[in-house]
Design an enzyme around this catalytic site. Structure first.
Site, PDB file in Angstrom:
ATOM      1  N   ASP A   1      70.880  61.661  41.540  1.00  0.00           N
ATOM      2  CA  ASP A   1      70.372  61.256  42.847  1.00  0.00           C
ATOM      3  C   ASP A   1      69.066  60.472  42.772  1.00  0.00           C
ATOM      4  OD1 ASP A   1      72.435  62.260  44.341  1.00  0.00           O
ATOM      5  OD2 ASP A   1      71.402  64.086  44.963  1.00  0.00           O
TER       6      ASP A   1
ATOM      7  N   LYS B   1      66.658  63.124  51.390  1.00  0.00           N
ATOM      8  CA  LYS B   1      67.935  62.422  51.310  1.00  0.00           C
ATOM      9  C   LYS B   1      69.004  63.244  52.027  1.00  0.00           C
ATOM     10  CE  LYS B   1      70.466  63.928  48.654  1.00  0.00           C
ATOM     11  NZ  LYS B   1      71.608  64.719  48.137  1.00  0.00           N
TER      12      LYS B   1
END
Length: 287
Positions: free
Chosen positions: A137, A10
């Protein structure tokens, strides 16, 4: 039966920190994107919940109750009122504690794998609810697609046709882990404003910022040296991702990206680097 899922890295193309909440979390305004590379996780039916870890960054990653992969499997099993009978093999290709969501991506992959392995077929939204309890996240890593994130990062609006799609990206990490909690703890509490401009445009991303970058540099000065070196390679955008210490740079073409990596390696031969492309995976979504 053995199933395999990728756990792509990410990237926070921009990360604006707005407010600290009483529970220790922070209100964010961030642009999430993903790359074509990352960790890999396999799952096999078993009579207990276990895992082993291989790969270049397997050393030092514990296999215990604190491991997010095992936590994710147990959380899903608890929600489904079943036993967490699964054995994982994690190929750890991404540096640990590096600001590119490695642990969160691994947990998200575990949720997707167990969802299939156990025949649950739960929608992504339900997996995201479980993932949020594991880490802020994890929800965005479930689908691993570009999103505009607000709240603590869990309020996600997909970004369609982001101008960065398939764009070459270079990642650099000095192989010095930094603590996310410590970085956020040193945030200066100054709200410098929201992300401005269309969320799918590169120009807006380039004008964005990472509000955690100064705090991370104070703990890991190598970040500033990396960014200084990257600035000499004429990137479209270069900054730190997440809480660090991984930095990234976007380039207009592959040649510029490869040349930038060669230059970085000549200056910092012991640092981890990766050339890849930004890529929306859209795990679990109908195309």
């Amino acid at each position: 039966m053995t199933l395999t899922e990728y756990a792509p890295a990410k990237i926070n193309l921009a990360l604006h920190v707005r407010e600290r909440l009483p529970n220790g979390y922070h209100i964010l305004d961030t642009i999430f994107a993903f790359i074509a590379d990352g960790d890999r996780l396999t799952a096999t039916a078993s009579d207990n919940c276990s895992m082993n870890i291989v790969g270049p960054f397997s050393k030092g990653l514990p296999v215990n109750d604190d491991n997010l992969v095992l936590e994710a499997a147990k959380a899903l099993a608890k929600a489904a009122h079943i036993d967490a009978n699964v054995h994982f093999t994690l190929t750890k290709n991404l540096p640990i504690a590096s600001g590119i969501g490695g642990g969160s991506a691994d947990a998200a992959a575990a949720l997707r794998l167990c969802n299939s392995l156990w025949g649950l077929d739960w929608p992504l939204e339900k997996l995201c609810e479980i993932g949020l309890a594991l880490g802020a996240d994890v929800p965005v890593c479930i689908a691993s697609s570009s999103c505009h994130g607000t709240g603590i990062g869990e309020q996600l609006v997909p970004i369609s046709a982001g101008q960065w799609q398939n764009m070459p990206i270079l990642l650099i990490n000095p192989l010095k882990p930094v603590s996310t909690g410590q970085i956020f703890g040193q945030w200066d509490k100054q709200d410098k404003g929201v992300f401005e401009g269309p969320v799918n445009e590169l120009e807006s991303v380039a004008k964005g910022r990472n509000d955690l970058q100064p705090m991370a540099i104070s703990l890991c000065p190598e970040i500033a040296l990396i960014l200084e070196q990257l600035s000499q390679s004429n990137p479209i955008c270069a900054r730190m991702s997440g809480s660090g210490a991984t930095c990234f740079a976007l380039f207009a073409d592959d040649e510029a990206c490869v040349q930038a990596e060669e230059q970085i390696k000549s200056v910092f031969p012991d640092y981890w680097t990766l050339t890849s492309r930004l890529h929306d995976w859209d795990f679990g979504r109908e195309r």
